[in-house]
Design a protein around this motif. Structure first.
Motif, PDB file in Angstrom:
ATOM      1  N   GLY A  62       0.812  -1.212   0.000  1.00 24.14           N
ATOM      2  CA  GLY A  62       0.000   0.000   0.000  1.00 24.14           C
ATOM      3  C   GLY A  62       0.842   1.257   0.000  1.00 24.14           C
ATOM      4  N   ASN A  63       1.918   1.257   0.764  1.00 20.39           N
ATOM      5  CA  ASN A  63       2.805   2.427   0.818  1.00 20.39           C
ATOM      6  C   ASN A  63       3.569   2.607  -0.488  1.00 20.39           C
ATOM      7  OD1 ASN A  63       2.248   3.528   3.422  1.00 20.39           O
ATOM      8  ND2 ASN A  63       3.321   1.791   4.343  1.00 20.39           N
ATOM      9  N   ALA A  64       3.914   1.501  -1.136  1.00 23.28           N
ATOM     10  CA  ALA A  64       4.586   1.586  -2.434  1.00 23.28           C
ATOM     11  C   ALA A  64       3.632   2.135  -3.498  1.00 23.28           C
ATOM     12  CB  ALA A  64       5.102   0.208  -2.846  1.00 23.28           C
ATOM     13  N   LEU A  65       2.369   1.713  -3.441  1.00 20.87           N
ATOM     14  CA  LEU A  65       1.382   2.230  -4.387  1.00 20.87           C
ATOM     15  C   LEU A  65       1.155   3.723  -4.170  1.00 20.87           C
ATOM     16  CD1 LEU A  65      -1.271  -0.655  -4.249  1.00 20.87           C
ATOM     17  CD2 LEU A  65       0.365  -0.206  -6.082  1.00 20.87           C
ATOM     18  N   LEU A  66       1.180   4.137  -2.920  1.00 11.29           N
ATOM     19  CA  LEU A  66       1.001   5.553  -2.585  1.00 11.29           C
ATOM     20  C   LEU A  66       2.052   6.405  -3.271  1.00 11.29           C
ATOM     21  CD1 LEU A  66      -0.778   7.425  -0.837  1.00 11.29           C
ATOM     22  CD2 LEU A  66       0.888   7.093   1.016  1.00 11.29           C
ATOM     23  N   GLN A  67       3.275   5.888  -3.337  1.00  8.42           N
ATOM     24  CA  GLN A  67       4.366   6.608  -4.005  1.00  8.42           C
ATOM     25  C   GLN A  67       4.117   6.743  -5.507  1.00  8.42           C
ATOM     26  OE1 GLN A  67       6.946   8.053  -2.266  1.00  8.42           O
ATOM     27  NE2 GLN A  67       5.690   7.400  -0.521  1.00  8.42           N
ATOM     28  N   GLN A  68       3.258   5.870  -6.046  1.00  7.64           N
ATOM     29  CA  GLN A  68       2.920   5.912  -7.472  1.00  7.64           C
ATOM     30  C   GLN A  68       1.626   6.685  -7.739  1.00  7.64           C
ATOM     31  OE1 GLN A  68       2.946   1.958  -9.255  1.00  7.64           O
ATOM     32  NE2 GLN A  68       4.564   1.267  -7.889  1.00  7.64           N
ATOM     33  N   GLY A  69       1.087   7.318  -6.688  1.00  9.75           N
ATOM     34  CA  GLY A  69      -0.143   8.075  -6.837  1.00  9.75           C
ATOM     35  C   GLY A  69      -1.389   7.215  -6.881  1.00  9.75           C
ATOM     36  N   LEU A  70      -1.289   6.006  -6.317  1.00  9.49           N
ATOM     37  CA  LEU A  70      -2.406   5.075  -6.314  1.00  9.49           C
ATOM     38  C   LEU A  70      -2.873   4.812  -4.886  1.00  9.49           C
ATOM     39  CD1 LEU A  70      -0.901   2.559  -8.877  1.00  9.49           C
ATOM     40  CD2 LEU A  70      -2.960   3.941  -9.272  1.00  9.49           C
ATOM     41  N   THR A  71      -4.180   4.798  -4.697  1.00  9.05           N
ATOM     42  CA  THR A  71      -4.762   4.546  -3.380  1.00  9.05           C
ATOM     43  C   THR A  71      -5.148   3.078  -3.254  1.00  9.05           C
ATOM     44  OG1 THR A  71      -5.642   6.794  -3.287  1.00  9.05           O
ATOM     45  CG2 THR A  71      -6.624   5.183  -1.795  1.00  9.05           C
ATOM     46  N   LEU A  72      -4.846   2.482  -2.105  1.00  6.90           N
ATOM     47  CA  LEU A  72      -5.255   1.112  -1.837  1.00  6.90           C
ATOM     48  C   LEU A  72      -6.672   1.114  -1.273  1.00  6.90           C
ATOM     49  CD1 LEU A  72      -4.396  -1.899  -1.739  1.00  6.90           C
ATOM     50  CD2 LEU A  72      -3.619  -1.491   0.610  1.00  6.90           C
ATOM     51  N   VAL A  73      -7.587   0.407  -1.929  1.00 12.54           N
ATOM     52  CA  VAL A  73      -8.985   0.307  -1.496  1.00 12.54           C
ATOM     53  C   VAL A  73      -9.241  -1.125  -1.052  1.00 12.54           C
ATOM     54  CG1 VAL A  73     -11.386   0.395  -2.279  1.00 12.54           C
ATOM     55  CG2 VAL A  73      -9.787   2.201  -2.938  1.00 12.54           C
ATOM     56  N   LEU A  74      -9.801  -1.283   0.143  1.00 11.13           N
ATOM     57  CA  LEU A  74      -9.928  -2.595   0.767  1.00 11.13           C
ATOM     58  C   LEU A  74     -11.388  -2.956   1.048  1.00 11.13           C
ATOM     59  CD1 LEU A  74      -7.062  -1.905   3.311  1.00 11.13           C
ATOM     60  CD2 LEU A  74      -6.903  -3.514   1.410  1.00 11.13           C
ATOM     61  N   PRO A  75     -11.924  -3.951   0.353  1.00 14.98           N
ATOM     62  CA  PRO A  75     -13.262  -4.456   0.685  1.00 14.98           C
ATOM     63  C   PRO A  75     -13.195  -5.515   1.778  1.00 14.98           C
ATOM     64  CG  PRO A  75     -12.480  -5.499  -1.312  1.00 14.98           C
ATOM     65  CD  PRO A  75     -11.368  -4.588  -0.848  1.00 14.98           C
ATOM     66  N   TRP A  76     -14.352  -5.910   2.282  1.00 15.42           N
ATOM     67  CA  TRP A  76     -14.409  -6.965   3.294  1.00 15.42           C
ATOM     68  C   TRP A  76     -15.824  -7.552   3.299  1.00 15.42           C
ATOM     69  CZ3 TRP A  76     -18.066  -5.920   7.072  1.00 15.42           C
ATOM     70  CH2 TRP A  76     -18.466  -4.582   7.181  1.00 15.42           C
TER      71      TRP A  76
END
Length: 316
Positions: A198-212
């Motif tokens: 998630g933190n690596a994606l953040l550096q790419q301007g991408l948000t991690l979205v988590l369903p459950w």
């Protein structure tokens, strides 16, 4: 069509509908499915009617009159029409018994092919379908043999499209869906790996979205989100709502779960992470092979770097 459970298995049956409609355009198709997964066949325009069963719930309440009333209603639905063909692609005794209630010529796998060999005794026509093939391939082959058209060799077309996500979700403009939950703990990817991802994606301007889908999955999602700035934990959603949220993401990353197959069925770039199962048999299989990547296998835990590399490959 008899394919009742589970989520991944139901999704794996969608290309059969596309195949049938291509070979026999006038064919009307009813699908028997467990009530909790009924939203999936509804997504396919080739399915005319859904006949819902509730075997899981019925087993828990066999002594209640309401249960037997529902069972009688379902049997009545199954017997309303005389079908040209009844096809059980599940190959289990429970699915074979359900299909046996319908009126028509009954097809299924032969004893050497069915997941539960005893199921084959209930079919009128038993077809050989080689084991060791992917589940999607086996479903498509059985239907072709049952209905007499050529066994398809083209990539599977799941035939479904996601609707627009609910505006109230306020989804980020660019996001990756993290499908972190699965039915067995042995299939999970370590939480710290999700945090690092998630933190690596953040550096790419991408948000991690988590369903459950249940309390323990929600708790895991919240733990991951608390360590990844800006990440989003979705509310609990119906399958159709979740399909829309998945379908409008940049890509999906997920463990061995039905939702990762849903992402691939929606033609979304998908990275599937396997730690306890063989992706050769039940891995993600898509219409466009370049959009998917299966990582890992039994006793393997893919590294975050491998997942990020795979993501770059499927989204290039």
């Amino acid at each position: 069509m008899i394919k009742t459970t589970s989520l991944g298995d139901v999704i794996h049956n969608l290309p059969v509908i596309t195949d049938i409609k291509a070979a026999l355009p006038e064919m009307q198709i009813d699908w028997v499915v467990e009530e909790s997964f009924a939203d999936i066949p509804r997504l396919h325009p080739g399915v005319d009617a859904i006949i819902r069963v509730a075997v899981r719930r019925w087993r828990k309440h066999l002594l209640q009159a309401a249960t037997w009333h529902e069972i009688r209603q379902t049997r009545h639905q199954l017997q309303t029409h005389h079908y040209d063909a009844i096809i059980d692609t599940q190959g289990l005794l429970k699915s074979a018994l359900i299909g046996k209630q319908a009126r028509g010529i009954y097809h299924g796998q032969d004893r050497a092919s069915a997941r539960e060999p005893w199921a084959s005794w209930l079919y009128q026509h038993r077809h050989p379908v080689l084991r060791g093939q992917h589940a999607v391939t086996r479903n498509r082959e059985l239907a072709a043999r049952a209905l007499g058209y050529n066994i398809p060799t083209n990539p599977p077309d799941y035939g479904i499209h996601a609707g627009a996500p609910d505006a109230s979700l306020q989804l980020p403009s660019r996001y990756i869906v993290g499908l972190h939950a699965t039915s067995r703990d042995s299939k999970l990817w370590p939480e710290q790996h999700w945090v690092t991802l998630g933190n690596a994606l953040l550096q790419q301007g991408l948000t991690l979205v988590l369903p459950w889908g249940n309390a323990s999955e929600e708790a895991r999602a919240q733990r991951i989100a608390s360590a990844v700035a800006g990440s989003v934990v979705l509310p609990r959603l119906r399958l159709t709502q979740l399909a829309a949220a998945i379908g409008h993401s940049q890509a999906a990353i997920g463990v061995d779960t039905g939702l990762v197959h849903l992402a691939a069925a929606l033609n979304l770039p998908t990275v599937a992470i396997y730690t306890d199962t063989d992706p050769k048999l039940t891995g993600v299989l898509a219409q466009h092979a370049e959009k998917i990547c299966n990582l890992g296998g039994q006793g393997q835990v893919p590294e975050v770097s491998a997942v990020l590399e795979a993501l770059a490959h499927v989204t290039h």
